[in-house]
Design a protein around this motif. Sequence first.
Motif, PDB file in Angstrom:
ATOM      1  N   ILE B 198      -5.295 -31.582  -1.013  1.00  0.00           N
ATOM      2  CA  ILE B 198      -5.804 -30.243  -0.275  1.00  0.00           C
ATOM      3  C   ILE B 198      -7.037 -29.894  -0.581  1.00  0.00           C
ATOM      4  CG2 ILE B 198      -5.402 -27.777  -0.885  1.00  0.00           C
ATOM      5  CD1 ILE B 198      -2.425 -28.444  -1.355  1.00  0.00           C
ATOM      6  N   GLY B 199      -7.729 -30.304  -1.597  1.00  0.00           N
ATOM      7  CA  GLY B 199      -8.983 -30.240  -1.854  1.00  0.00           C
ATOM      8  C   GLY B 199      -9.904 -30.928  -1.088  1.00  0.00           C
ATOM      9  N   GLY B 200      -9.525 -32.049  -0.780  1.00  0.00           N
ATOM     10  CA  GLY B 200     -10.245 -32.945   0.489  1.00  0.00           C
ATOM     11  C   GLY B 200     -10.458 -32.363   1.866  1.00  0.00           C
ATOM     12  N   ASN B 201      -9.129 -31.727   2.319  1.00  0.00           N
ATOM     13  CA  ASN B 201      -9.027 -31.303   3.609  1.00  0.00           C
ATOM     14  C   ASN B 201      -7.723 -30.761   4.012  1.00  0.00           C
ATOM     15  OD1 ASN B 201      -9.126 -30.605   6.219  1.00  0.00           O
ATOM     16  ND2 ASN B 201     -10.232 -32.403   6.898  1.00  0.00           N
ATOM     17  N   GLU B 202      -7.868 -29.329   3.720  1.00  0.00           N
ATOM     18  CA  GLU B 202      -6.615 -28.657   3.699  1.00  0.00           C
ATOM     19  C   GLU B 202      -5.707 -28.804   4.898  1.00  0.00           C
ATOM     20  OE1 GLU B 202      -6.624 -24.716   1.808  1.00  0.00           O
ATOM     21  OE2 GLU B 202      -4.884 -24.232   2.711  1.00  0.00           O
ATOM     22  N   ARG B 203      -6.586 -28.778   5.871  1.00  0.00           N
ATOM     23  CA  ARG B 203      -5.691 -28.944   7.179  1.00  0.00           C
ATOM     24  C   ARG B 203      -5.177 -30.405   7.509  1.00  0.00           C
ATOM     25  NH1 ARG B 203      -6.249 -28.105  12.955  1.00  0.00           N
ATOM     26  NH2 ARG B 203      -7.301 -30.004  13.011  1.00  0.00           N
ATOM     27  N   SER B 204      -5.967 -31.151   7.210  1.00  0.00           N
ATOM     28  CA  SER B 204      -5.493 -32.613   7.377  1.00  0.00           C
ATOM     29  C   SER B 204      -4.333 -32.626   6.462  1.00  0.00           C
ATOM     30  CB  SER B 204      -6.382 -33.728   6.800  1.00  0.00           C
ATOM     31  OG  SER B 204      -7.286 -33.534   7.631  1.00  0.00           O
ATOM     32  N   ALA B 205      -4.499 -32.084   5.047  1.00  0.00           N
ATOM     33  CA  ALA B 205      -3.093 -31.946   4.249  1.00  0.00           C
ATOM     34  C   ALA B 205      -1.838 -31.651   5.073  1.00  0.00           C
ATOM     35  CB  ALA B 205      -3.159 -31.368   2.965  1.00  0.00           C
ATOM     36  N   MET B 206      -2.122 -30.373   5.697  1.00  0.00           N
ATOM     37  CA  MET B 206      -1.207 -29.432   6.224  1.00  0.00           C
ATOM     38  C   MET B 206      -0.467 -30.755   7.565  1.00  0.00           C
ATOM     39  SD  MET B 206      -1.140 -26.073   5.844  1.00  0.00           S
ATOM     40  CE  MET B 206      -2.408 -25.169   6.746  1.00  0.00           C
ATOM     41  N   LEU B 207      -1.381 -31.358   8.265  1.00  0.00           N
ATOM     42  CA  LEU B 207      -0.864 -32.130   9.286  1.00  0.00           C
ATOM     43  C   LEU B 207      -0.315 -33.530   8.840  1.00  0.00           C
ATOM     44  CD1 LEU B 207      -4.169 -31.752  11.776  1.00  0.00           C
ATOM     45  CD2 LEU B 207      -1.557 -31.009  12.282  1.00  0.00           C
ATOM     46  N   MET B 208      -0.534 -33.789   7.762  1.00  0.00           N
ATOM     47  CA  MET B 208       0.059 -35.018   6.976  1.00  0.00           C
ATOM     48  C   MET B 208       1.743 -34.486   6.597  1.00  0.00           C
ATOM     49  SD  MET B 208      -2.879 -37.338   5.788  1.00  0.00           S
ATOM     50  CE  MET B 208      -3.579 -36.705   4.499  1.00  0.00           C
ATOM     51  N   GLY B 209       1.796 -33.229   6.512  1.00  0.00           N
ATOM     52  CA  GLY B 209       3.079 -32.956   6.445  1.00  0.00           C
ATOM     53  C   GLY B 209       3.439 -32.505   4.779  1.00  0.00           C
ATOM     54  N   LEU B 210       2.151 -32.556   3.982  1.00  0.00           N
ATOM     55  CA  LEU B 210       2.438 -32.177   2.708  1.00  0.00           C
ATOM     56  C   LEU B 210       2.560 -30.636   2.338  1.00  0.00           C
ATOM     57  CD1 LEU B 210      -0.769 -34.216   1.777  1.00  0.00           C
ATOM     58  CD2 LEU B 210       1.712 -34.946   1.677  1.00  0.00           C
ATOM     59  N   PRO B 211       3.535 -30.487   1.239  1.00  0.00           N
ATOM     60  CA  PRO B 211       3.641 -29.084   1.066  1.00  0.00           C
ATOM     61  C   PRO B 211       2.530 -28.316   0.399  1.00  0.00           C
ATOM     62  CG  PRO B 211       4.572 -30.622  -0.813  1.00  0.00           C
ATOM     63  CD  PRO B 211       3.752 -31.531   0.389  1.00  0.00           C
ATOM     64  N   VAL B 212       1.604 -27.854   1.297  1.00  0.00           N
ATOM     65  CA  VAL B 212       0.475 -27.179   0.868  1.00  0.00           C
ATOM     66  C   VAL B 212       0.494 -25.816   0.198  1.00  0.00           C
ATOM     67  CG1 VAL B 212      -1.692 -26.400   1.690  1.00  0.00           C
ATOM     68  CG2 VAL B 212      -1.006 -28.405   2.616  1.00  0.00           C
ATOM     69  N   ALA B 213       1.404 -24.967   0.655  1.00  0.00           N
ATOM     70  CA  ALA B 213       1.476 -23.538   0.151  1.00  0.00           C
ATOM     71  C   ALA B 213       2.108 -23.704  -1.189  1.00  0.00           C
ATOM     72  CB  ALA B 213       2.337 -22.994   1.317  1.00  0.00           C
ATOM     73  N   LYS B 214       3.077 -24.366  -1.482  1.00  0.00           N
ATOM     74  CA  LYS B 214       3.919 -24.576  -2.562  1.00  0.00           C
ATOM     75  C   LYS B 214       2.754 -25.070  -3.724  1.00  0.00           C
ATOM     76  CE  LYS B 214       7.181 -27.686  -3.996  1.00  0.00           C
ATOM     77  NZ  LYS B 214       8.205 -28.549  -3.752  1.00  0.00           N
ATOM     78  N   THR B 215       2.126 -26.228  -3.228  1.00  0.00           N
ATOM     79  CA  THR B 215       1.190 -26.939  -4.426  1.00  0.00           C
ATOM     80  C   THR B 215       0.105 -26.104  -4.651  1.00  0.00           C
ATOM     81  OG1 THR B 215       1.732 -29.037  -3.238  1.00  0.00           O
ATOM     82  CG2 THR B 215      -0.232 -29.064  -4.592  1.00  0.00           C
ATOM     83  N   LYS B 216      -0.474 -25.290  -3.752  1.00  0.00           N
ATOM     84  CA  LYS B 216      -1.494 -24.372  -4.146  1.00  0.00           C
ATOM     85  C   LYS B 216      -1.095 -23.332  -5.155  1.00  0.00           C
ATOM     86  CE  LYS B 216      -4.965 -22.996  -1.404  1.00  0.00           C
ATOM     87  NZ  LYS B 216      -5.488 -22.054  -0.102  1.00  0.00           N
ATOM     88  N   ILE B 217       0.241 -22.747  -4.906  1.00  0.00           N
ATOM     89  CA  ILE B 217       0.517 -21.599  -5.739  1.00  0.00           C
ATOM     90  C   ILE B 217       0.923 -22.306  -7.037  1.00  0.00           C
ATOM     91  CG2 ILE B 217       2.605 -20.113  -6.356  1.00  0.00           C
ATOM     92  CD1 ILE B 217       2.712 -19.651  -3.342  1.00  0.00           C
ATOM     93  N   MET B 218       1.596 -23.603  -7.194  1.00  0.00           N
ATOM     94  CA  MET B 218       1.643 -24.182  -8.449  1.00  0.00           C
ATOM     95  C   MET B 218       0.679 -24.675  -9.012  1.00  0.00           C
ATOM     96  SD  MET B 218       5.055 -24.702  -8.992  1.00  0.00           S
ATOM     97  CE  MET B 218       4.649 -25.729 -10.558  1.00  0.00           C
ATOM     98  N   VAL B 219      -0.489 -24.756  -8.561  1.00  0.00           N
ATOM     99  CA  VAL B 219      -1.856 -25.159  -9.390  1.00  0.00           C
ATOM    100  C   VAL B 219      -2.270 -24.061 -10.141  1.00  0.00           C
ATOM    101  CG1 VAL B 219      -4.383 -25.323  -8.714  1.00  0.00           C
ATOM    102  CG2 VAL B 219      -2.833 -26.898  -7.674  1.00  0.00           C
ATOM    103  N   TYR B 220      -1.995 -22.912  -9.519  1.00  0.00           N
ATOM    104  CA  TYR B 220      -2.446 -21.471 -10.387  1.00  0.00           C
ATOM    105  C   TYR B 220      -1.525 -21.366 -11.469  1.00  0.00           C
ATOM    106  CZ  TYR B 220      -6.146 -20.575  -7.219  1.00  0.00           C
ATOM    107  OH  TYR B 220      -7.273 -20.799  -6.298  1.00  0.00           O
ATOM    108  N   VAL B 221       0.032 -21.566 -11.076  1.00  0.00           N
ATOM    109  CA  VAL B 221       0.987 -21.564 -12.248  1.00  0.00           C
ATOM    110  C   VAL B 221       0.619 -22.602 -13.526  1.00  0.00           C
ATOM    111  CG1 VAL B 221       3.186 -22.037 -12.943  1.00  0.00           C
ATOM    112  CG2 VAL B 221       2.668 -21.068 -10.649  1.00  0.00           C
ATOM    113  N   LEU B 222       0.147 -23.668 -12.991  1.00  0.00           N
ATOM    114  CA  LEU B 222      -0.238 -24.633 -14.058  1.00  0.00           C
ATOM    115  C   LEU B 222      -1.476 -24.182 -15.064  1.00  0.00           C
ATOM    116  CD1 LEU B 222       0.035 -27.688 -15.348  1.00  0.00           C
ATOM    117  CD2 LEU B 222      -1.733 -28.406 -13.427  1.00  0.00           C
ATOM    118  N   SER B 223      -2.493 -23.554 -14.276  1.00  0.00           N
ATOM    119  CA  SER B 223      -3.453 -22.997 -14.856  1.00  0.00           C
ATOM    120  C   SER B 223      -3.188 -21.970 -15.836  1.00  0.00           C
ATOM    121  CB  SER B 223      -4.718 -22.627 -13.800  1.00  0.00           C
ATOM    122  OG  SER B 223      -5.828 -22.077 -14.469  1.00  0.00           O
ATOM    123  N   GLY B 224      -2.226 -21.031 -15.371  1.00  0.00           N
ATOM    124  CA  GLY B 224      -1.755 -19.908 -16.172  1.00  0.00           C
ATOM    125  C   GLY B 224      -1.064 -20.641 -17.422  1.00  0.00           C
TER     126      GLY B 224
END
Lengths: 346, 328, 504
Positions: B198-224
Amino acid sequence: MNLQSISKGRLFWPLVALFLMVMVNFWFNPDFFSIKVVNNGLYGSVIDILNRAAPVMLIAMGMTLVIATRGIDISVGATVAISGAIAAALIGGSLEIKDGVQTYVSNTPMSLAILAALGVGLLCGLWNGFLVAGVGMQPIIATLILMVAGRGIAQLITGGQIVTIYYEPFFFFGNGFFLGVPFAIYLVAAVAVVLLLLVHRTALGLFVQAVGLNPTASRFSGISARALIFWVYGFCGVTAAVAGVIIASNVKSADGNNAGLMMELDAILAVALGGTSLDGGRFSLIGTLIGALILQTLSYAIYSLGVPPEINLVVKAIVVFVVCLIQSEALRNMLFQRRTRVEGQA
Amino acid sequence: MNFARFLNPRSLPLVITTSLFALLYGFGAVSYDAFLSPQVFVNLLIDNGFLVVVAVGMTFVIISGGIDLSVGSIVALTTMVSATLAQQHHWNFWQILPLVLAIGCLFGLFMGVLIQVFKLQAFIVTLGGMFLARGLCYVISIDSISITEPSFTVLAEYRIPLGEETFVSTSGVVAIALLAVGVYLAHYTRFGRTVYAIGGNERSAMLMGLPVAKTKIMVYVLSGFCSALGGVLVTLYMQSGYGLHALGMELDAIAAAVIGGTLLTGGVGYVVGTLVGVMILGVIQTLIVFDGSLSSWWTRIAIGGLLFVFCLLQRLLDRSGKKIRTKN
Amino acid sequence: MAQEPILEMHRIHKRFPGVVALKNVGIRLFPGEVHALMGQNGAGKSTLIKVLTGVEKPDGGDIRLAGKKIQPGSVLEAQDLGISTVYQEVNLCPNLSVAENIYIGRFPTRGPLIDWPLMQERARSALKALNLSVDVSLPLFSYPVAVQQMVAIARALSTEAQVLILDEPTSSLDEDEVGRLFEALRQLKSKGIAILFVTHFLDQTYAISDRITVLRNGEFEGEYMAADLPRLQLINKMVGREIDESAFGRQEGASNADSSGRRPFLATQRLGRAGAMQPIDLDVRCGEVLGLGGLLGSGRTETARMLFGIDPADTGSLSIEGVPVRVNTPHRAIQNGLAFCPEDRKTEGIVADLSIRENIILALQAKRGVFRFLSKKRQSAVAEDCIKQLGIKVADAESPISQLSGGNQQKAMLARWLATEPKMLILDEPTRGIDVAAKLEIMDLVKEQCRKGLAILFISSEMPEVLRVSDRIAVLRDRQKIGELAGNDADEQKVFRMIAGVDS
């Protein structure tokens, strides 16, 4: 939409919010609008709010331009501390008796000290501008550096102490009255007038909006976006310095640690409350001034409601979230089910 | 090829950081005999364990291309909640721990949802979170609350001996354990690699079929979560709860991550590097203390200066990297 | 090849608000064949691919894969069905290692850990199948675009793809790299994979394709075997005749019979930019329209951006009115009397939220600087003047420019530049996306400005338009200038012959 009609349309909601806040105050404090004359000065809640909002109003005006160019400056609090420290250190001051007359003596002439404080503020801003426009850093990071180091620099200047100022004439900026009105309000008015003139009587307003709305098209039209951004940050630094001088004058001292603490947040919030989009582009200076007044009135209401003032931060946080959500296009699309996606791809 | 990898612009900052740490420590050792004592080294970890924990969370956020300015105030909120529950409601440590960790996660979840679902800018949302958490501290109490609850004091004073005259505290152990978990997450799990993608290229990550939305939210949960855990360590370290604890810690955490080689534009970073970043901040502090004539504010200036140098370095490497790419 | 097609799209319809993107379009892909999809800009190639890969939902028609009807709802679904896509810009993560880029999302694991050695092993063999051996543990960005493109193909194939779609994969590759890519494609062909290849390069089409489908204006033009379709015919089929011929016929006396004697305004000597445009010699003369002819991707826009200092040249020299100058920013270009209407009006031209007046005076004000401010009165006067002169249909100059139609927005862009009183006007696709009447109006405006003595560089993918307005035409192909034709004896066939390389 030209500049004026934008500001007309956009000022409506901030004004409504301000009106509501004032009414809340009036409801709980019937004396809210009363103004008394004490020692040549006007005193009262309204005057008090204006006076206390002055520093945030100043900084928020500089911040408005920065945000309009798609930037952000979170170092303004540190700049406040630095410029206050410079002013205090240069003035210092003592009460001496010469020929039987008490006179205040400053270390350096006050005008020079204040110029130095403003100059340092300008330098701080230009440093940020250089990092953003010259080096190409993200604004949040570029200004983070000064935010971290700035407090250290301020303490370096004050020697880690709270420097107390003993020089009566300097106190006029933060405590004095001119024609019955606190002097700080005149400073705000002066900066606002200069800025409004710059925005409406030079191409500054047009260029800032154009760069914020469409940087590519602006560059292709021949606008030197880099130079513009550089100076906009510089100006923001100056407004922070003016605020720093007022604060130092008001509390008659300079505290490298706590002067201007969290002020960047208040300034950003004032800009957002005033209807300027945090994504850059369209901005309203008057709106920002109203935003700063809303914040101050809100604090005042919390204070007069008898709610512990500690809750102030929580309320501000909620305001941040609400304002952001109101500005959020994603939310609007969700609510109104607008099919922007389809349109966007056509 | 191996040499190329060593001088790879992406890992170069880490190489520089490690050398810088060695240099600073070496300088200390030459100047002050006490620096050679292993305890001084271990103390770097003990005194900065909470920062390691917080900075690991921050590292994930920055790698994903975001930023979290709320970490310092979540630390403060955690100390406040812990102290209140311990002193006024007589909960013990093990009852409080899950609660405060859950609060941290919820905070992260809330901010992550605002950022991802409503497409708000990360810095403004987490700025709001910063306000909120600090504000809640003051709502609980504006005074510092000392903790005398035995389950806390026991843990706080617990020392694990490492050899003869060296020992490590609970917080040092927790920091190292969390660091290990961080390394595992970052390099050996699908979640971690998705964060990098996601940090490298969010659009590509999405096109590669990765769970972008879930992961981004989880990152903030992890930080919390990390902030709350860091808050627990601060509580143990200070043995008190206070709304002014960890003032400006978000900056230290960002600085540690950046100095440790994490790219602010996202996509590149090393969890281990963040440890080195924290250690550098710690050595600077220790050097200033040992010197005695330098005042504490030099720490802030030094951190700002380092942050500047490393940001500049990143920009330069980024530019030269682009140039190489166009030449190719 | 009497085989059954592996994939068949039949009578596909797709509308967007205001436009029909695809009308009854069909395509057949056969296993072991490279099928080229050709067409001008706006022909519907990319929409067709989006429908096939599940990005867009078709409004009508059906897709059959190996005889079974399918309805991919997302890229991922299409991938699972065996349809993989490699896009023009490499859609991978440059910061991840080569191996990861192939396998992310489908990591081989050992217990709770990602099995890095196994993944790298697999990546190595996947790339070996494409004749590529690189260190798969290095980040992707450390390799040239060609290798990245191969990695993208390896990723696409790692999902057991039966159909591989390559959407302009070669636009940023040099000749050697294209050669390597084609070698890999031939290997895939021999394994029975059906490949759909979208490109603008004619040479490449003929080098690799077995079958060609031509689209034009969102409609199916025809399917041909590559061997049976001469180049010139292909170009004719792609360009077609969509607009009334007479409207675009050369106007008598429109061309200056002898423009060679005119004063040159801008001249370049071997001006070039690595990766964008080969060194080029051009001269543009006052009172003359120089047309840039060439197909998409031939370097037309690149030339314009280079002249205007957006992507400054890194070799060669440029002189204006005989004086050598360095134009490295648009600001400099404007100070030197240049003006540029960019191709992408929405993102590079208009500032959507500003008023028409503000959009028109933007460049003039930028030329004057911040402090020599045009009063609002002057601004309105300039804007009104332009609006009248160019016939912009607008109720109120104070309304946002986004409310104007495309043609009127384009006129406002022209107005922005004419207000700066330039000496040379660069127009990149000024007629794109506007209706026929507006196209004619714009072209007449161009001729009119030219008669007033402006030097004009005119770029359009519509060859009849270039022929109609140009006094001379510089022909580009594959980012090189391959020749020049005088306007009065040029016709489409001559230009296309030159591009096709027939008896030039």
